[in-house]
Design a protein around this motif. Structure first.
Motif, mmCIF file in Angstrom:
data_model
loop_
_atom_site.group_PDB
_atom_site.id
_atom_site.type_symbol
_atom_site.label_atom_id
_atom_site.label_comp_id
_atom_site.label_asym_id
_atom_site.label_seq_id
_atom_site.Cartn_x
_atom_site.Cartn_y
_atom_site.Cartn_z
ATOM 1 N N SER A 30 37.044 -65.752 56.814
ATOM 2 C CA SER A 30 35.954 -65.015 56.164
ATOM 3 C C SER A 30 36.322 -63.543 55.918
ATOM 4 C CB SER A 30 34.687 -65.092 57.028
ATOM 5 O OG SER A 30 34.972 -64.546 58.300
ATOM 6 N N LEU A 31 37.336 -63.028 56.619
ATOM 7 C CA LEU A 31 37.768 -61.634 56.429
ATOM 8 C C LEU A 31 39.293 -61.648 56.219
ATOM 9 C CD1 LEU A 31 35.625 -59.983 59.256
ATOM 10 C CD2 LEU A 31 35.322 -59.618 56.805
ATOM 11 N N PRO A 32 39.722 -62.097 55.056
ATOM 12 C CA PRO A 32 41.160 -62.347 54.866
ATOM 13 C C PRO A 32 42.022 -61.086 54.868
ATOM 14 C CG PRO A 32 39.955 -62.683 52.804
ATOM 15 C CD PRO A 32 38.921 -62.464 53.864
ATOM 16 N N GLY A 33 41.413 -59.914 54.666
ATOM 17 C CA GLY A 33 42.215 -58.687 54.630
ATOM 18 C C GLY A 33 42.417 -58.061 55.998
ATOM 19 N N GLY A 34 41.818 -58.659 57.050
ATOM 20 C CA GLY A 34 41.898 -58.048 58.384
ATOM 21 C C GLY A 34 43.222 -58.351 59.078
ATOM 22 N N TYR A 35 43.491 -57.567 60.115
ATOM 23 C CA TYR A 35 44.777 -57.693 60.824
ATOM 24 C C TYR A 35 44.592 -58.573 62.065
ATOM 25 C CZ TYR A 35 45.272 -53.606 57.836
ATOM 26 O OH TYR A 35 45.253 -52.751 56.766
ATOM 27 N N TRP A 36 44.493 -59.883 61.859
ATOM 28 C CA TRP A 36 44.124 -60.799 62.939
ATOM 29 C C TRP A 36 45.326 -61.425 63.631
ATOM 30 C CZ3 TRP A 36 39.274 -59.704 63.309
ATOM 31 C CH2 TRP A 36 38.534 -59.418 62.167
ATOM 32 N N VAL A 37 45.250 -61.465 64.939
ATOM 33 C CA VAL A 37 46.214 -62.241 65.729
ATOM 34 C C VAL A 37 45.418 -62.957 66.808
ATOM 35 C CG1 VAL A 37 48.149 -62.141 67.357
ATOM 36 C CG2 VAL A 37 48.190 -60.714 65.316
ATOM 37 N N GLU A 38 45.638 -64.258 66.959
ATOM 38 C CA GLU A 38 44.847 -64.988 67.959
ATOM 39 C C GLU A 38 45.471 -64.839 69.345
ATOM 40 O OE1 GLU A 38 44.630 -69.171 67.224
ATOM 41 O OE2 GLU A 38 46.794 -69.425 67.218
ATOM 42 N N PRO A 39 44.673 -65.050 70.404
ATOM 43 C CA PRO A 39 45.211 -64.969 71.763
ATOM 44 C C PRO A 39 46.417 -65.896 71.905
ATOM 45 C CG PRO A 39 42.828 -65.214 71.824
ATOM 46 C CD PRO A 39 43.243 -65.380 70.396
ATOM 47 N N THR A 40 47.476 -65.339 72.454
ATOM 48 C CA THR A 40 48.744 -66.074 72.514
ATOM 49 C C THR A 40 49.347 -65.963 73.903
ATOM 50 O OG1 THR A 40 49.153 -65.651 70.163
ATOM 51 C CG2 THR A 40 51.077 -66.186 71.521
ATOM 52 N N LEU A 41 49.844 -67.103 74.417
ATOM 53 C CA LEU A 41 50.495 -67.099 75.726
ATOM 54 C C LEU A 41 51.862 -67.765 75.631
ATOM 55 C CD1 LEU A 41 49.978 -66.381 78.789
ATOM 56 C CD2 LEU A 41 49.424 -68.803 79.077
ATOM 57 N N PHE A 42 52.869 -67.062 76.144
ATOM 58 C CA PHE A 42 54.205 -67.643 76.282
ATOM 59 C C PHE A 42 54.464 -67.923 77.754
ATOM 60 C CE2 PHE A 42 54.694 -65.129 72.338
ATOM 61 C CZ PHE A 42 55.210 -66.120 71.507
ATOM 62 N N ARG A 43 55.446 -68.779 78.017
ATOM 63 C CA ARG A 43 55.824 -69.057 79.395
ATOM 64 C C ARG A 43 57.333 -68.949 79.520
ATOM 65 N NH1 ARG A 43 55.076 -74.525 83.108
ATOM 66 N NH2 ARG A 43 56.614 -73.808 84.607
ATOM 67 N N THR A 44 57.775 -68.304 80.588
ATOM 68 C CA THR A 44 59.217 -68.206 80.853
ATOM 69 C C THR A 44 59.449 -67.959 82.339
ATOM 70 O OG1 THR A 44 61.262 -67.062 80.280
ATOM 71 C CG2 THR A 44 59.304 -65.705 80.448
ATOM 72 N N ASP A 45 60.699 -68.182 82.788
ATOM 73 C CA ASP A 45 61.110 -67.794 84.146
ATOM 74 C C ASP A 45 61.971 -66.539 84.090
ATOM 75 O OD1 ASP A 45 59.921 -69.936 85.519
ATOM 76 O OD2 ASP A 45 61.576 -71.262 84.962
ATOM 77 N N ASP A 46 62.210 -66.036 82.878
ATOM 78 C CA ASP A 46 63.202 -64.979 82.695
ATOM 79 C C ASP A 46 62.529 -63.653 82.292
ATOM 80 O OD1 ASP A 46 65.269 -63.345 82.037
ATOM 81 O OD2 ASP A 46 66.160 -64.672 80.525
ATOM 82 N N ASN A 47 62.362 -62.773 83.279
ATOM 83 C CA ASN A 47 61.671 -61.504 83.029
ATOM 84 C C ASN A 47 62.490 -60.519 82.197
ATOM 85 O OD1 ASN A 47 59.361 -59.711 83.595
ATOM 86 N ND2 ASN A 47 60.853 -58.515 84.754
ATOM 87 N N SER A 48 63.752 -60.892 81.870
ATOM 88 C CA SER A 48 64.552 -59.951 81.081
ATOM 89 C C SER A 48 64.333 -60.121 79.575
ATOM 90 C CB SER A 48 66.044 -60.133 81.406
ATOM 91 O OG SER A 48 66.487 -61.375 80.870
ATOM 92 N N LEU A 49 63.579 -61.138 79.174
ATOM 93 C CA LEU A 49 63.336 -61.345 77.737
ATOM 94 C C LEU A 49 62.614 -60.144 77.130
ATOM 95 C CD1 LEU A 49 62.006 -65.038 77.726
ATOM 96 C CD2 LEU A 49 64.371 -64.219 77.520
#
Ligand code: NAD
Length: 481
Positions: free
Chosen positions: A364-383
């Motif tokens: 409904s608001l196509p010009g907005g700067y939208w990003v949905e909640p996102t979760l990644f998973r890793t064991d490597d804190n150096s990424l």
């Protein structure tokens, strides 16, 4: 098309356009549309603002603590009356939801300016030290003079207030440089301040960082700098201020760990690591976002399920609607940056959920700067998604087994702004408070701040606090008795 509102700087008690006449666009991040124009201030405007602040300093600093408190209470009253309108305007400008901006800019700022009013006496209090039978030591505090306050876009009015209220309480005068991405709410505040504070005591200049910001922090008429923003800009400012040896306070970026132990209240922890931390009303554009969620392995699956359930309930959309729980990112540049991290994250780690962005998320608001909640998973804190500040609704979950491992991962970052610990073990909570390399630690709660406490970072997150005594310097005398 209706004429766009044009805001002006506040300099010497007057509202003035940029001397050059140049303007910048104010963009509504929910639509991508220009809704107002703000001054593109530069060196000339900064010179005028610093001159006004210098001219106002002798009379302002000569007021008694009580007289200064009286002025600050008037500003508090102004927020009581206009806070909601300022909050709505700020939402239009930076996309943070009204549900957060209204309480923040109404009761929140009323409280902050009242608190500053209550502290003015601290700035004029010194020590008496008996040095020996025939000598007495005395200390006295004095304001620095002119404070330069460089503020970011994610919470313009509260950042201005956290700096200016306490700098003014201590007897300094102030020049604020607002952020080019969101200046409208503070420029509107400037309009309301005319006649409330004596001319020149608080000045507000809008403009680009490289122009107005750079001119201000290099200015020989500035006696101390307080800046909130990114670490990179903090470094630029420190270099620019080196010639004049101008002391500074820096509140910079973060990559904060939010650590959940198996013995924690998981209901509270699940909210604390999501809605309060990264999936927030301003889409995780929070300096203390707990963007690294460390979870003890026995409760990892349980927490993943709870986090997903909360993320699914996030209502992304028009930040002016009271039902919305997450707004857009502030700008195209911030959007591009976060989308870049979504792409990197998908390559280097496992995507647990989210990752969609743009019009697809809020059609409904196509010009907005939208990003949905996102979760990644890793064991490597150096990424890079574990080390770089993303400043969006993007988190990474990292499992751990022992306390030692949790602490090592938590501290394995160049930043040191904030950390959260979720546990019912009191001794562990105290150990983590001691051992976490972080300026602020929360235990079984997250992101509650208050000017009653020092708030600031260590390591690459900066140093110093916007507190009244840090806006004073001390001198001493020894008197022969
Ligand atoms: P930024 O560093 O780009 O800008 C902050 C301010 O500095 C703006 O007013 C900008 O115009 C000004 N500026 C830019 N270049 C300058 C220069 N060369 N000289 C003088 N001033 C200059 O940061 P931002 O994009 O506005 O905000 C996002 C960043 O701020 C994030 O990294 C976030 O973590 C951080 N932040 C920290 C806190 C905190 O309390 N620690 C709070 C909010 C935001």
């Amino acid at each position: 098309m209706a004429e766009l509102a044009e805001y002006r700087n506040l300099i010497g008690g007057e509202l003035r356009p940029a001397a050059s006449g140049r303007l910048l666009d104010a963009v509504n991040p929910a639509t991508g549309e220009v809704f107002a124009r703000i001054p593109a201030g530069d060196r000339t405007d900064v010179d005028a603002a610093v001159a006004a602040a210098r001219a106002a300093f002798p009379a302002w600093s000569a007021l008694t603590a009580d007289q200064r408190a009286g002025y600050l209470r008037k500003v508090a009253a102004l927020f009581r009356e206009h806070g909601a309108d300022l909050g709505r305007l700020e939402t239009l400008d930076n996309g943070r939801i009204v549900r957060e901006n209204l309480p923040r800019n109404g009761p929140g700022m009323t409280h902050m300016w009242t608190l500053a009013a209550g502290q003015t006496l601290e700035a004029v209090t010194g020590q008496t030290v008996v040095l020996g039978p025939n000598s007495l030591g005395l200390t006295r505090r004095e304001p620095y003079g002119v404070i330069a306050a460089v503020i970011p876009w994610n919470a313009p009015i509260s950042m201005l207030s956290a700096k200016a209220a306490f700098a003014l309480a201590a007897g300094n005068t102030v020049v604020v440089k607002s952020a080019e991405q969101a200046s409208v709410s503070v420029l509107r505040l400037g309009e309301l301040l005319v006649g409330v504070l004596p001319p020149g005591v608080l000045n507000i200049v809008s403009g680009l960082g490289a122009e107005a910001g750079d001119a201000l922090v290099r200015h020989r008429g500035v006696n101390k700098i307080t800046m909130t923003g990114s670490t990179e800009t903090g470094r630029l400012i420190q270099r620019a201020a080196a010639d004049a040896l101008t002391p500074s306070i820096f509140e910079l970026g973060g990559k904060s760990p939010n650590i959940v132990f198996a013995d924690a209240d998981l209901d509270a922890a699940a909210v604390g690591v999501t809605r309060t931390s990264v999936f927030t009303g301003n889409a995780g554009q929070v300096c203390v976002a707990g963007s690294r969620i460390l979870v003890q392995r026995p409760v990892l699956d349980e927490m993943l399920g709870r986090i997903r359930a909360i993320a699914e309930k996030v209502v992304l959309g028009d930040p002016l609607e009271t039902t919305t729980t997450m707004g857009p990112l502030v700008s195209q540049a911030q959007y591009d940056r976060v989308v870049g991290f979504l792409e990197t994250g998908a390559k280097e780690a496992e995507l647990v959920f989210g990752g969609r962005h743009g019009a697809e998320v809020v059609p409904s608001l196509p010009g907005g700067y939208w990003v949905e909640p996102t979760l990644f998973r890793t064991d490597d804190n150096s990424l890079s998604i574990c080390q770089e500040e993303i400043f969006g609704p993007v988190a990474v979950i990292i499992p751990f087994d022992t306390d030692e491992e949790a602490l090592a991962i938590a501290n394995d970052t160049r930043y040191g702004l904030a950390a959260g610990v979720w546990t019912r073990d009191l001794a562990r909570a105290h150990r983590f408070f001691r051992d976490l390399e972080s300026g602020n630690v929360w235990v079984n709660i997250y992101r509650q701040t208050g000017q009653e406490l020092p708030f600031g970072g260590i390591k690459d997150s900066g140093y110093g606090h916007d507190r009244i005594l840090e806006f004073t310097r001390e001198k001493s005398a020894v008197i022969a008795t």
